[in-house]
Design a protein around this motif. Structure first.
Motif, PDB file in Angstrom:
ATOM      1  N   SER A 117       0.836  -1.336  -0.038  1.00 20.69           N
ATOM      2  CA  SER A 117      -0.364  -0.169   0.175  1.00 20.69           C
ATOM      3  C   SER A 117       0.796   1.269   0.053  1.00 20.69           C
ATOM      4  O   SER A 117       0.591   2.327   0.085  1.00 20.69           O
ATOM      5  CB  SER A 117      -1.285  -0.271   1.182  1.00 20.69           C
ATOM      6  OG  SER A 117       0.043  -0.070   2.456  1.00 20.69           O
ATOM      7  N   ARG A 171     -15.593  -6.598   6.294  1.00 23.53           N
ATOM      8  CA  ARG A 171     -14.491  -4.941   5.599  1.00 23.53           C
ATOM      9  C   ARG A 171     -13.458  -5.528   6.165  1.00 23.53           C
ATOM     10  O   ARG A 171     -12.553  -4.747   5.463  1.00 23.53           O
ATOM     11  CB  ARG A 171     -15.583  -4.375   6.259  1.00 23.53           C
ATOM     12  CG  ARG A 171     -16.588  -4.059   5.070  1.00 23.53           C
ATOM     13  CD  ARG A 171     -18.397  -2.894   5.115  1.00 23.53           C
ATOM     14  NE  ARG A 171     -18.211  -2.750   6.858  1.00 23.53           N
ATOM     15  CZ  ARG A 171     -19.497  -3.164   7.386  1.00 23.53           C
ATOM     16  NH1 ARG A 171     -20.134  -3.768   6.563  1.00 23.53           N
ATOM     17  NH2 ARG A 171     -19.443  -2.884   8.721  1.00 23.53           N
ATOM     18  N   PHE A 172     -13.169  -5.530   7.516  1.00 21.30           N
ATOM     19  CA  PHE A 172     -12.297  -5.854   8.470  1.00 21.30           C
ATOM     20  C   PHE A 172     -10.678  -6.359   7.438  1.00 21.30           C
ATOM     21  O   PHE A 172      -9.355  -6.326   7.341  1.00 21.30           O
ATOM     22  CB  PHE A 172     -11.925  -6.502   9.665  1.00 21.30           C
ATOM     23  CG  PHE A 172     -10.688  -6.390  10.472  1.00 21.30           C
ATOM     24  CD1 PHE A 172     -10.347  -5.331  11.001  1.00 21.30           C
ATOM     25  CD2 PHE A 172      -9.743  -7.168  10.120  1.00 21.30           C
ATOM     26  CE1 PHE A 172      -9.074  -4.949  11.740  1.00 21.30           C
ATOM     27  CE2 PHE A 172      -8.521  -7.564  11.290  1.00 21.30           C
ATOM     28  CZ  PHE A 172      -8.247  -6.190  11.968  1.00 21.30           C
ATOM     29  N   GLN A 198     -11.011  -7.397   4.282  1.00 18.58           N
ATOM     30  CA  GLN A 198     -10.297  -6.421   2.947  1.00 18.58           C
ATOM     31  C   GLN A 198      -9.744  -5.235   3.616  1.00 18.58           C
ATOM     32  O   GLN A 198      -8.771  -4.972   2.207  1.00 18.58           O
ATOM     33  CB  GLN A 198     -12.184  -6.035   2.218  1.00 18.58           C
ATOM     34  CG  GLN A 198     -13.057  -7.235   2.188  1.00 18.58           C
ATOM     35  CD  GLN A 198     -15.016  -6.728   2.239  1.00 18.58           C
ATOM     36  OE1 GLN A 198     -14.600  -4.928   2.767  1.00 18.58           O
ATOM     37  NE2 GLN A 198     -15.488  -6.985   1.944  1.00 18.58           N
ATOM     38  N   GLN A 199     -10.034  -4.954   4.544  1.00 18.32           N
ATOM     39  CA  GLN A 199      -8.755  -3.693   4.753  1.00 18.32           C
ATOM     40  C   GLN A 199      -6.799  -3.962   4.752  1.00 18.32           C
ATOM     41  O   GLN A 199      -6.649  -3.146   4.542  1.00 18.32           O
ATOM     42  CB  GLN A 199      -9.062  -3.076   6.283  1.00 18.32           C
ATOM     43  CG  GLN A 199     -10.577  -2.157   6.316  1.00 18.32           C
ATOM     44  CD  GLN A 199      -9.607  -1.197   5.211  1.00 18.32           C
ATOM     45  OE1 GLN A 199      -9.159  -0.357   5.356  1.00 18.32           O
ATOM     46  NE2 GLN A 199     -10.905  -0.591   4.759  1.00 18.32           N
ATOM     47  N   LYS A 200      -7.251  -5.745   4.688  1.00 14.41           N
ATOM     48  CA  LYS A 200      -5.506  -5.803   5.051  1.00 14.41           C
ATOM     49  C   LYS A 200      -5.228  -5.403   4.035  1.00 14.41           C
ATOM     50  O   LYS A 200      -5.570  -5.796   2.415  1.00 14.41           O
ATOM     51  CB  LYS A 200      -5.757  -7.112   5.099  1.00 14.41           C
ATOM     52  CG  LYS A 200      -6.236  -7.568   6.990  1.00 14.41           C
ATOM     53  CD  LYS A 200      -6.494  -8.912   7.200  1.00 14.41           C
ATOM     54  CE  LYS A 200      -7.190  -9.000   8.732  1.00 14.41           C
ATOM     55  NZ  LYS A 200      -7.595 -10.115   8.825  1.00 14.41           N
ATOM     56  N   HIS A 225      -3.181  -3.523   6.705  1.00 22.60           N
ATOM     57  CA  HIS A 225      -3.606  -2.119   7.697  1.00 22.60           C
ATOM     58  C   HIS A 225      -1.615  -1.936   6.958  1.00 22.60           C
ATOM     59  O   HIS A 225      -1.096  -1.603   7.379  1.00 22.60           O
ATOM     60  CB  HIS A 225      -3.644  -2.397   8.378  1.00 22.60           C
ATOM     61  CG  HIS A 225      -4.711  -3.026   9.255  1.00 22.60           C
ATOM     62  ND1 HIS A 225      -5.077  -4.365   8.624  1.00 22.60           N
ATOM     63  CD2 HIS A 225      -6.256  -2.189   9.634  1.00 22.60           C
ATOM     64  CE1 HIS A 225      -6.258  -4.474   9.255  1.00 22.60           C
ATOM     65  NE2 HIS A 225      -7.115  -3.141   9.026  1.00 22.60           N
ATOM     66  N   CYS A 226      -2.345   0.672   6.830  1.00 23.94           N
ATOM     67  CA  CYS A 226      -0.950   0.885   6.359  1.00 23.94           C
ATOM     68  C   CYS A 226       0.092   1.198   7.616  1.00 23.94           C
ATOM     69  O   CYS A 226      -0.231   1.167   8.956  1.00 23.94           O
ATOM     70  CB  CYS A 226      -1.485   2.026   6.238  1.00 23.94           C
ATOM     71  SG  CYS A 226      -0.760   3.622   6.124  1.00 23.94           S
TER      72      CYS A 226
END
Length: 586
Positions: A14, A83-84, A86-88, A90-91
């Motif tokens: 990311s 949704r958690f 899908q966020q991986k 993480h920044c």
């Protein structure tokens, strides 16, 4: 100071990877920075601990949650756990707190290549600024819902709102501690003085003593806070100052920023929490010990089912009152329902649960969509705070009507029946509640074709504990103090806090509670953390199987090892067990 180097695993794409070594020994030599390999490795290791949805399915302790997750998957509704995932990944910058976007020169992030932001802020300053803004938001969030109750207490005292003052004993006791003359005064006159004092602490701009803090905190603590120069002026001022000093080119000393962090913390404790609690208990009265059904299996088919979700009991209390009136129960039955039933989500649900019998607690915020996914709810009252916008997606799937009641918490697609921005329509509370109950009955009629799925898991929970109950039960708080001195009770711990998708849903609080009561430690609980403890049987005598012998003997025959103290601001209620902490433990 040493500056963190942010580097990433290969799958963490990311951000660009700027890490490299400056010499053959792997040491960094730039701008006075240092090697933070251990630090960044710790962040990366922390991220590895984040559970997947599959982990939640395997390890969450509530079987009803597992069944609902599978059911939601089956019908094609996503949840916070999807949704958690899908966020991986993480920044890393966000995880480390070294990303700043407080001005439009940024966003800036601290790396080996760029150890300072455009304004010159280093990692320490950026992290301090972020922490201060977070705590300031907390002061504002709980202070805002507290302000609503303080305004209602004032309006009730002035007669502009038709709401009786139910907690007279609590009100007079609080007034006396605040130094208000109560001799010969009517309850309305006392309420007006208390409301004005609480609102002054909330909104004070001219430097003066914080009335609630000085009345309720111990003198030795106040002296410490004075010496540290962290006594707050007022909640509004400290939030105002926090936002001010964290803007571009203002406070560049991270230690000074953190000093303001501590002022905000005290403003939160003594206004957003205690001040709100005083107003709420004065207006609605103290909880009474009772037994409730908890968990999804307690949902009732055939009733007009209304979920109460949020953090303010003001309109909620009137909704429940109207929903239990002969007029609306009759109307519900005329439309084919067996009656009207209320359910609690988050703190509005907890507050209603311990004040109005028969309100069934179901879930904290993270699990709210799972409750909607049962298809059993006709109307969802989305009041204020801890309400995720995605409840609208799930509600649409099951034709559940969502009603918002706060101008601070609108949801696209929801119907709105609530207070205006200035709270000038507090006197419309009864009419608003009636509209909401009528809408629930209408929704019941139009939802008869919706398929309902209710996992059969429910349990009894003992609720409504407080200092006042303990004194009534034992005759004196010294009974608990003596049990502490004698070792029958090793300690008292308050388990509170919100659920978080970063850990296995509801597992941590259940594991901690098990270990504490096993070791003869009495547990208090309130807020979102209390839901799994109610659902999993910790709040009834069945938990004696997990309880140490000495604690069990003290509690027998009728006290559970976990005492449910209420909603999140009822931390103040748990803190009222102050005499226990003053007893020297031998």
């Amino acid at each position: 100071m040493k500056l963190p180097e942010i580097h990433h695993h290969r799958d963490d794409h990311s951000h660009n990877d700027h890490s490299h070594r400056d010499d053959e020994h792997g040491h960094h030599n730039h701008h006075g920075g240092g090697d933070f390999t251990d630090y960044t490795e710790a962040v990366s290791e922390y991220k590895k601990s984040f559970p997947t949805k599959a982990d939640v399915l395997e390890y969450t302790p509530d079987p009803a949650v597992k069944k609902m997750l599978l059911q939601m998957e089956k019908v094609g509704c996503e949840t916070p756990f999807d949704r958690f995932d899908q966020q991986k990944p993480h920044c890393n910058f966000g995880m480390a707190g070294v990303c700043c976007r407080n001005c439009n020169n940024g966003p800036c992030r601290i790396t080996r290549k760029s150890p300072r932001g455009v304004c010159g802020a280093d990692a320490d300053l950026i992290v301090a600024r972020n922490l201060l803004r977070w705590v300031a938001a907390g002061v504002a969030a709980h202070g805002a819902r507290g302000r609503e109750i303080m305004l209602a207490l004032k309006a009730s005292a002035e007669g502009t709102m038709k709401l009786p003052i139910a907690g007279e004993e609590k009100l007079r006791k609080s007034a006396a501690q605040l130094g208000i003359d109560i001799e010969g005064k009517t309850i309305e006159a006392v309420a007006l003085k208390v409301a004005d004092a609480l609102l002054e602490d909330l909104s004070r701009a001219v430097p003066d003593k914080h009335k609630t803090l000085n009345a309720f905190a111990t003198p030795e603590r106040i002296e410490v806070w004075k010496d540290l120069d962290i006594l707050p002026i007022g909640a509004y001022h400290e939030v105002f100052e926090a936002l001010h000093r964290t803007t571009t080119g203002t406070d560049g000393d991270w230690k000074n920023v953190m000093q303001q962090f501590l002022r905000c913390g005290l403003a939160f404790a003594w206004t957003s929490a205690l001040g709100s609690s005083i107003a709420m208990d004065s207006l609605f009265g103290l909880p009474e010990r009772s037994t409730v059904k908890a968990n999804i299996g307690a949902l009732k088919e055939g009733y007009v089912n209304i979920a109460i979700h949020g953090h303010s009991p003001l309109l909620v209390s009137e909704i429940i009152k109207q929903g239990r009136s002969e007029e609306f129960v009759h109307l519900a039955k005329e439309n084919g329902a067996e009656g009207i039933q209320f359910y609690g989500i988050c703190c509005s649900g907890l507050s209603a649960m311990y004040r109005y019998g028969g309100v069934i607690p179901l879930s904290n915020a993270i699990g709210a969509e799972l409750i909607l996914g049962t298809g059993a709810l006709d109307l969802w009252v989305a009041d204020v705070q801890d309400i995720f916008p995605t409840i609208m997606d799930v509600a649409k799937c099951f034709k559940t009507t969502v009603v918002t009641t706060s101008d601070s918490a609108r949801l696209p697609g929801a119907e709105h029946y609530g207070y205006d921005h200035t709270h000038s329509n507090l006197n419309e509370t009864e009419n608003l509640a009636k509209k909401i109950i009528r809408r629930a009955i209408e929704s019941f009629v139009t939802r008869r074709d919706v398929q309902v799925f209710i996992p059969n898991y429910e349990v009894n929970a003992e609720i409504g504990f407080s200092l006042e109950y303990a004194v009534s039960r034992f005759g004196s708080i010294n009974v608990i103090a003596d049990a502490l001195k004698e070792g029958k009770i090793v300690g008292v711990v308050n388990l509170v806090g919100c659920s978080n998708t970063r850990v296995i849903y509801e597992k941590a609080v259940a594991d901690v509670a098990s270990k504490l009561i096993e070791n003869n430690i009495l547990v208090l609980t309130n807020g979102c953390a209390s839901f799994p403890l109610m659902k999993l049987g910790f709040c009834n005598q069945a938990a004696f199987d997990k309880t140490g012998r000495e604690l069990r003997e003290f509690l027998e025959p009728d006290l559970p090892p976990v005492w449910h103290m209420g909603e999140c601001i009822d931390n103040s209620r748990a803190s009222a067990l102050e005499p226990i902490r003053k007893v020297p433990l031998l």
